[in-house]
Design a protein around this motif. Sequence first.
Motif, PDB file in Angstrom:
ATOM      1  N   HIS A 102      66.003 -78.590 111.822  1.00  0.00           N
ATOM      2  CA  HIS A 102      66.928 -78.887 112.886  1.00  0.00           C
ATOM      3  C   HIS A 102      66.464 -80.611 113.281  1.00  0.00           C
ATOM      4  CE1 HIS A 102      68.827 -79.187 116.835  1.00  0.00           C
ATOM      5  NE2 HIS A 102      67.891 -79.546 117.621  1.00  0.00           N
ATOM      6  N   GLY A 103      67.625 -81.216 113.099  1.00  0.00           N
ATOM      7  CA  GLY A 103      67.681 -82.771 113.232  1.00  0.00           C
ATOM      8  C   GLY A 103      66.827 -83.565 112.289  1.00  0.00           C
TER       9      GLY A 103
ATOM     10  N   GLU B 254      71.686 -79.208 112.042  1.00  0.00           N
ATOM     11  CA  GLU B 254      71.786 -79.180 113.569  1.00  0.00           C
ATOM     12  C   GLU B 254      71.717 -77.628 114.063  1.00  0.00           C
ATOM     13  OE1 GLU B 254      73.539 -81.087 117.571  1.00  0.00           O
ATOM     14  OE2 GLU B 254      74.193 -81.764 115.496  1.00  0.00           O
ATOM     15  N   VAL B 255      70.824 -77.246 114.848  1.00  0.00           N
ATOM     16  CA  VAL B 255      70.997 -75.809 115.449  1.00  0.00           C
ATOM     17  C   VAL B 255      71.991 -76.397 116.878  1.00  0.00           C
ATOM     18  CG1 VAL B 255      69.739 -74.057 116.649  1.00  0.00           C
ATOM     19  CG2 VAL B 255      68.865 -74.871 114.467  1.00  0.00           C
ATOM     20  N   VAL B 256      73.097 -75.748 116.882  1.00  0.00           N
ATOM     21  CA  VAL B 256      73.771 -76.226 117.930  1.00  0.00           C
ATOM     22  C   VAL B 256      73.826 -74.916 119.084  1.00  0.00           C
ATOM     23  CG1 VAL B 256      75.170 -77.734 116.614  1.00  0.00           C
ATOM     24  CG2 VAL B 256      76.009 -75.261 116.764  1.00  0.00           C
ATOM     25  N   GLY B 257      73.487 -74.060 118.662  1.00  0.00           N
ATOM     26  CA  GLY B 257      73.425 -72.881 119.973  1.00  0.00           C
ATOM     27  C   GLY B 257      72.496 -71.739 119.437  1.00  0.00           C
ATOM     28  N   VAL B 258      71.986 -71.058 120.610  1.00  0.00           N
ATOM     29  CA  VAL B 258      71.083 -70.009 120.250  1.00  0.00           C
ATOM     30  C   VAL B 258      71.524 -69.012 121.397  1.00  0.00           C
ATOM     31  CG1 VAL B 258      68.586 -68.833 120.689  1.00  0.00           C
ATOM     32  CG2 VAL B 258      69.147 -71.281 119.610  1.00  0.00           C
ATOM     33  N   GLY B 259      71.916 -67.663 120.720  1.00  0.00           N
ATOM     34  CA  GLY B 259      72.549 -66.615 121.617  1.00  0.00           C
ATOM     35  C   GLY B 259      71.827 -65.354 121.597  1.00  0.00           C
ATOM     36  N   SER B 260      71.786 -64.742 122.526  1.00  0.00           N
ATOM     37  CA  SER B 260      71.000 -63.471 122.577  1.00  0.00           C
ATOM     38  C   SER B 260      71.786 -62.447 123.405  1.00  0.00           C
ATOM     39  CB  SER B 260      69.599 -63.672 123.384  1.00  0.00           C
ATOM     40  OG  SER B 260      68.885 -62.391 122.964  1.00  0.00           O
ATOM     41  N   ASP B 261      71.397 -61.056 123.316  1.00  0.00           N
ATOM     42  CA  ASP B 261      71.614 -59.951 123.983  1.00  0.00           C
ATOM     43  C   ASP B 261      70.715 -59.857 125.107  1.00  0.00           C
ATOM     44  OD1 ASP B 261      70.149 -59.111 122.354  1.00  0.00           O
ATOM     45  OD2 ASP B 261      71.010 -57.011 122.494  1.00  0.00           O
ATOM     46  N   LYS B 262      69.759 -60.432 125.185  1.00  0.00           N
ATOM     47  CA  LYS B 262      68.793 -60.095 126.312  1.00  0.00           C
ATOM     48  C   LYS B 262      68.354 -61.674 126.951  1.00  0.00           C
ATOM     49  CE  LYS B 262      66.831 -56.535 123.351  1.00  0.00           C
ATOM     50  NZ  LYS B 262      65.599 -56.041 122.738  1.00  0.00           N
TER      51      LYS B 262
END
Length: 97
Positions: free
Chosen positions: A25-26, A32-40
């Motif tokens: 990242h960077g 580039e990590v542009v998002g982190v998604g989770s179900d929790k």
Amino acid sequence: MGAFRIVVLASGGGTNLQAILDQLHGGDEGIEVVGVGSDKADAMALERGGKAGVETAVFPASDHADRKARDAALGDWIEERQADLVVLAGVHAAALA
């Protein structure tokens, strides 16, 4: 050419995410990590992403009428990030796929 954009989906501690953040990242590679998604909502991965300045989002099953609706919301969020790659980081991340 712009950065190679990654969205990471994780539902646990986020150690795989942290490795991606630390190594890619960077950096000079243009990733580039542009998002982190989770179900929790309590996933440590969200905290790790937030500390790195990455946008985070939660997609709990209870917020959607069914799996198809949640998948659509998640897909829309990923498209909005203009991700080149989606990474399932962790054993439980498959719950989001």
